[in-house]
Scaffold this motif. Structure first.
Motif, PDB file in Angstrom:
ATOM      1  N   LEU A 113     -46.155 -53.988  99.370  1.00 36.40           N
ATOM      2  CA  LEU A 113     -47.546 -53.562  99.265  1.00 36.40           C
ATOM      3  C   LEU A 113     -47.664 -52.012  98.948  1.00 36.40           C
ATOM      4  CD1 LEU A 113     -50.482 -53.986 100.155  1.00 36.40           C
ATOM      5  CD2 LEU A 113     -49.754 -53.280 102.456  1.00 36.40           C
ATOM      6  N   ASP A 114     -46.463 -51.299  99.403  1.00 33.70           N
ATOM      7  CA  ASP A 114     -46.382 -49.772  99.132  1.00 33.70           C
ATOM      8  C   ASP A 114     -46.051 -49.717  97.701  1.00 33.70           C
ATOM      9  OD1 ASP A 114     -46.774 -49.067 101.621  1.00 33.70           O
ATOM     10  OD2 ASP A 114     -44.737 -48.841 102.028  1.00 33.70           O
ATOM     11  N   ASP A 115     -45.370 -50.534  97.136  1.00 33.49           N
ATOM     12  CA  ASP A 115     -45.149 -50.509  95.496  1.00 33.49           C
ATOM     13  C   ASP A 115     -46.588 -50.735  94.813  1.00 33.49           C
ATOM     14  OD1 ASP A 115     -42.587 -50.208  95.956  1.00 33.49           O
ATOM     15  OD2 ASP A 115     -41.824 -52.360  95.796  1.00 33.49           O
ATOM     16  N   GLY A 116     -47.448 -51.753  95.240  1.00 32.92           N
ATOM     17  CA  GLY A 116     -48.345 -51.995  94.556  1.00 32.92           C
ATOM     18  C   GLY A 116     -49.549 -50.839  94.567  1.00 32.92           C
ATOM     19  N   ILE A 117     -49.505 -50.406  95.648  1.00 31.79           N
ATOM     20  CA  ILE A 117     -50.417 -49.049  95.980  1.00 31.79           C
ATOM     21  C   ILE A 117     -50.087 -47.697  94.904  1.00 31.79           C
ATOM     22  CG2 ILE A 117     -51.446 -47.221  97.495  1.00 31.79           C
ATOM     23  CD1 ILE A 117     -51.184 -49.146  99.546  1.00 31.79           C
ATOM     24  N   ASP A 118     -48.579 -47.716  95.087  1.00 34.61           N
ATOM     25  CA  ASP A 118     -48.034 -46.628  94.174  1.00 34.61           C
ATOM     26  C   ASP A 118     -48.414 -46.798  92.663  1.00 34.61           C
ATOM     27  OD1 ASP A 118     -45.830 -44.235  93.834  1.00 34.61           O
ATOM     28  OD2 ASP A 118     -45.213 -45.781  92.574  1.00 34.61           O
ATOM     29  N   TYR A 119     -47.958 -48.046  92.214  1.00 39.91           N
ATOM     30  CA  TYR A 119     -48.413 -48.338  90.834  1.00 39.91           C
ATOM     31  C   TYR A 119     -49.711 -48.149  90.287  1.00 39.91           C
ATOM     32  CZ  TYR A 119     -49.465 -50.810  86.886  1.00 39.91           C
ATOM     33  OH  TYR A 119     -50.388 -51.342  85.755  1.00 39.91           O
ATOM     34  N   LEU A 120     -50.695 -48.622  91.256  1.00 39.20           N
ATOM     35  CA  LEU A 120     -52.105 -48.672  90.885  1.00 39.20           C
ATOM     36  C   LEU A 120     -52.402 -47.103  90.629  1.00 39.20           C
ATOM     37  CD1 LEU A 120     -54.658 -50.800  92.457  1.00 39.20           C
ATOM     38  CD2 LEU A 120     -55.193 -48.678  92.228  1.00 39.20           C
ATOM     39  N   VAL A 121     -52.095 -46.267  91.693  1.00 37.50           N
ATOM     40  CA  VAL A 121     -52.441 -44.786  91.486  1.00 37.50           C
ATOM     41  C   VAL A 121     -51.726 -44.427  90.320  1.00 37.50           C
ATOM     42  CG1 VAL A 121     -52.318 -42.762  92.618  1.00 37.50           C
ATOM     43  CG2 VAL A 121     -52.805 -44.825  93.882  1.00 37.50           C
ATOM     44  N   ALA A 122     -50.427 -44.637  90.102  1.00 33.58           N
ATOM     45  CA  ALA A 122     -49.944 -43.886  89.040  1.00 33.58           C
ATOM     46  C   ALA A 122     -50.317 -44.437  87.574  1.00 33.58           C
ATOM     47  CB  ALA A 122     -48.063 -44.346  88.989  1.00 33.58           C
ATOM     48  N   GLY A 146     -59.160 -39.881  93.683  1.00 34.37           N
ATOM     49  CA  GLY A 146     -58.540 -40.211  95.156  1.00 34.37           C
ATOM     50  C   GLY A 146     -58.535 -41.900  95.084  1.00 34.37           C
ATOM     51  N   PHE A 147     -57.988 -42.318  96.590  1.00 33.40           N
ATOM     52  CA  PHE A 147     -57.647 -43.593  96.690  1.00 33.40           C
ATOM     53  C   PHE A 147     -57.749 -43.888  98.270  1.00 33.40           C
ATOM     54  CE2 PHE A 147     -53.423 -42.287  97.120  1.00 33.40           C
ATOM     55  CZ  PHE A 147     -52.924 -43.105  98.081  1.00 33.40           C
ATOM     56  N   ASP A 148     -57.991 -45.096  98.556  1.00 30.92           N
ATOM     57  CA  ASP A 148     -58.259 -45.495 100.258  1.00 30.92           C
ATOM     58  C   ASP A 148     -57.637 -46.810 100.196  1.00 30.92           C
ATOM     59  OD1 ASP A 148     -58.432 -45.666 102.643  1.00 30.92           O
ATOM     60  OD2 ASP A 148     -60.631 -45.287 102.823  1.00 30.92           O
ATOM     61  N   HIS A 149     -56.469 -47.177 100.669  1.00 31.74           N
ATOM     62  CA  HIS A 149     -56.380 -48.282 101.051  1.00 31.74           C
ATOM     63  C   HIS A 149     -56.934 -48.718 102.379  1.00 31.74           C
ATOM     64  CE1 HIS A 149     -53.049 -51.390 102.663  1.00 31.74           C
ATOM     65  NE2 HIS A 149     -53.794 -52.236 101.735  1.00 31.74           N
ATOM     66  N   HIS A 150     -58.072 -49.344 102.311  1.00 21.54           N
ATOM     67  CA  HIS A 150     -59.085 -49.410 103.384  1.00 21.54           C
ATOM     68  C   HIS A 150     -59.089 -50.803 104.107  1.00 21.54           C
ATOM     69  CE1 HIS A 150     -62.360 -51.588 101.202  1.00 21.54           C
ATOM     70  NE2 HIS A 150     -61.624 -50.759 100.354  1.00 21.54           N
ATOM     71  N   THR A 151     -58.720 -51.868 103.214  1.00 21.86           N
ATOM     72  CA  THR A 151     -58.773 -53.268 103.875  1.00 21.86           C
ATOM     73  C   THR A 151     -57.398 -53.654 103.111  1.00 21.86           C
ATOM     74  OG1 THR A 151     -60.982 -53.246 103.481  1.00 21.86           O
ATOM     75  CG2 THR A 151     -59.975 -55.443 103.448  1.00 21.86           C
ATOM     76  N   PRO A 152     -56.990 -54.683 104.036  1.00 23.22           N
ATOM     77  CA  PRO A 152     -55.649 -55.214 103.508  1.00 23.22           C
ATOM     78  C   PRO A 152     -55.511 -56.013 101.991  1.00 23.22           C
ATOM     79  CG  PRO A 152     -55.978 -55.864 105.799  1.00 23.22           C
ATOM     80  CD  PRO A 152     -57.130 -54.959 105.453  1.00 23.22           C
ATOM     81  N   ARG A 164     -70.518 -38.596  87.816  1.00 20.54           N
ATOM     82  CA  ARG A 164     -70.882 -38.992  89.222  1.00 20.54           C
ATOM     83  C   ARG A 164     -69.492 -39.347  89.730  1.00 20.54           C
ATOM     84  NH1 ARG A 164     -73.545 -44.572  90.285  1.00 20.54           N
ATOM     85  NH2 ARG A 164     -72.790 -45.915  88.410  1.00 20.54           N
ATOM     86  N   THR A 165     -69.355 -39.697  91.032  1.00 19.39           N
ATOM     87  CA  THR A 165     -68.302 -40.362  91.754  1.00 19.39           C
ATOM     88  C   THR A 165     -68.397 -41.677  91.983  1.00 19.39           C
ATOM     89  OG1 THR A 165     -67.504 -38.062  92.365  1.00 19.39           O
ATOM     90  CG2 THR A 165     -66.397 -40.015  93.434  1.00 19.39           C
ATOM     91  N   ILE A 166     -67.742 -42.480  91.745  1.00 23.54           N
ATOM     92  CA  ILE A 166     -68.048 -43.932  92.325  1.00 23.54           C
ATOM     93  C   ILE A 166     -66.651 -44.512  92.873  1.00 23.54           C
ATOM     94  CG2 ILE A 166     -69.592 -44.537  90.171  1.00 23.54           C
ATOM     95  CD1 ILE A 166     -67.224 -45.694  88.721  1.00 23.54           C
ATOM     96  N   GLY A 167     -66.905 -45.392  93.913  1.00 23.92           N
ATOM     97  CA  GLY A 167     -65.712 -46.110  94.413  1.00 23.92           C
ATOM     98  C   GLY A 167     -65.612 -47.532  93.748  1.00 23.92           C
ATOM     99  N   VAL A 168     -64.403 -48.039  93.588  1.00 17.77           N
ATOM    100  CA  VAL A 168     -64.090 -49.241  92.773  1.00 17.77           C
ATOM    101  C   VAL A 168     -63.065 -49.869  93.723  1.00 17.77           C
ATOM    102  CG1 VAL A 168     -63.414 -50.359  90.652  1.00 17.77           C
ATOM    103  CG2 VAL A 168     -64.589 -48.301  90.447  1.00 17.77           C
ATOM    104  N   ASP A 169     -63.244 -50.968  94.226  1.00 19.72           N
ATOM    105  CA  ASP A 169     -62.446 -51.739  95.041  1.00 19.72           C
ATOM    106  C   ASP A 169     -61.570 -52.568  94.164  1.00 19.72           C
ATOM    107  OD1 ASP A 169     -63.213 -50.774  97.311  1.00 19.72           O
ATOM    108  OD2 ASP A 169     -64.460 -52.383  98.001  1.00 19.72           O
ATOM    109  N   LEU A 170     -60.125 -52.564  94.292  1.00 19.65           N
ATOM    110  CA  LEU A 170     -59.198 -53.296  93.356  1.00 19.65           C
ATOM    111  C   LEU A 170     -58.214 -54.047  94.246  1.00 19.65           C
ATOM    112  CD1 LEU A 170     -58.461 -50.330  90.781  1.00 19.65           C
ATOM    113  CD2 LEU A 170     -59.812 -52.441  90.309  1.00 19.65           C
ATOM    114  N   PRO A 171     -57.841 -55.257  93.755  1.00 22.72           N
ATOM    115  CA  PRO A 171     -57.089 -56.075  94.640  1.00 22.72           C
ATOM    116  C   PRO A 171     -55.610 -55.794  94.395  1.00 22.72           C
ATOM    117  CG  PRO A 171     -57.797 -57.280  92.469  1.00 22.72           C
ATOM    118  CD  PRO A 171     -58.446 -55.862  92.680  1.00 22.72           C
ATOM    119  N   LEU A 172     -54.586 -55.952  95.298  1.00 17.11           N
ATOM    120  CA  LEU A 172     -53.319 -55.738  95.402  1.00 17.11           C
ATOM    121  C   LEU A 172     -52.717 -57.204  95.263  1.00 17.11           C
ATOM    122  CD1 LEU A 172     -52.604 -52.950  97.951  1.00 17.11           C
ATOM    123  CD2 LEU A 172     -52.605 -52.739  95.280  1.00 17.11           C
TER     124      LEU A 172
END
Length: 224
Positions: A113-122, A146-152, A164-172
């Motif tokens: 999971l950490d790898d997935g977050i790291d890759y997505l941000v990078a 920025g980013f937020d891992h707010h949901t599993p 403007r600033t938007i939030g986009v939810d992306l799946p891991l």
């Protein structure tokens, strides 16, 4: 120039500044003694050192991310005392990871999971590990803020887009399985944010989402 070695260096750099998970080992040297291996010297806070040889045959075939899981498993085995250490080389204890593949070290690339977050941000930030001289990120369309891992299994990325600033939810994950590293989320966002198709993004807006960090939230967990 050996691009593969450069990719290996970039993918393993995370363990220079922080220890490998559940261990006290950190990378203190990374060299290429020949074309068949990448040699790493791990050290801990007690001053112990160990040389670890990673076979490039697996890395070239399975991708540079293979080295991450291989080194994690090897370091974990060293910390637990389950990885045998061979006779010293250059006065330092030595481990040949090629002898651990299929037992301690998996043959396939390992993604957490950490790898997935790291890759997505990078990827969205244009990290040189994932992007060549012509990156797929498009600063004229968005800038990652920025980013937020707010949901599993879901990461919300914050983007500056059209003033403007938007939030986009992306799946891991896909169907409960972690996505492989390098699934090109940046290319998908470029297609979604393309100004010639303004309705493509609008249909994904989550009107019930309340987030003080952005003006609107878009749910791409089923689209991306």
């Amino acid at each position: 120039m050996d691009d593969h070695f450069t990719q290996a260096l970039l993918v393993l750099r995370r363990f220079i500044g922080v220890p490998l998970p559940a261990t006290d080992w950190r990378i203190r040297a990374l060299v290429r003694p020949d074309g068949e291996r990448i040699r790493i010297r791990l050290a801990d806070t007690a001053g112990q050192n160990v040389l670890v040889d990673l076979p490039t045959s697996f890395g070239r075939e399975r991708g540079s991310w293979w080295y991450v899981g291989a080194l994690r498993r090897t370091a974990g085995g060293l910390a637990a005392g389950t990885v045998p250490v061979a006779a010293e080389r250059q006065g330092v204890p030595y481990v040949d990871v090629a002898e651990l593949v299929g037992s301690v070290v998996p043959e396939a690339a390992e993604v957490t999971l950490d790898d997935g977050i790291d890759y997505l941000v990078a990827d969205l930030a244009g990290d040189p590990l994932w992007h060549d001289a012509t990156p797929s990120v498009a600063p004229e369309l968005y800038v990652l803020t920025g980013f937020d891992h707010h949901t599993p299994g879901v990461v919300r990325v914050y983007l500056d887009h059209e003033g403007r600033t938007i939030g986009v939810d992306l799946p891991l994950c896909d169907d409960g399985t972690l996505r492989p590293v390098q699934w090109w989320v940046s290319a998908k966002l470029v297609a979604l944010l393309h100004p010639e198709e303004p309705t493509t993004l609008a249909v994904h807006q989550n009107h019930s989402a309340q987030d003080p960090l952005c003006e609107a939230v878009y749910d791409l967990t089923d689209w991306a």
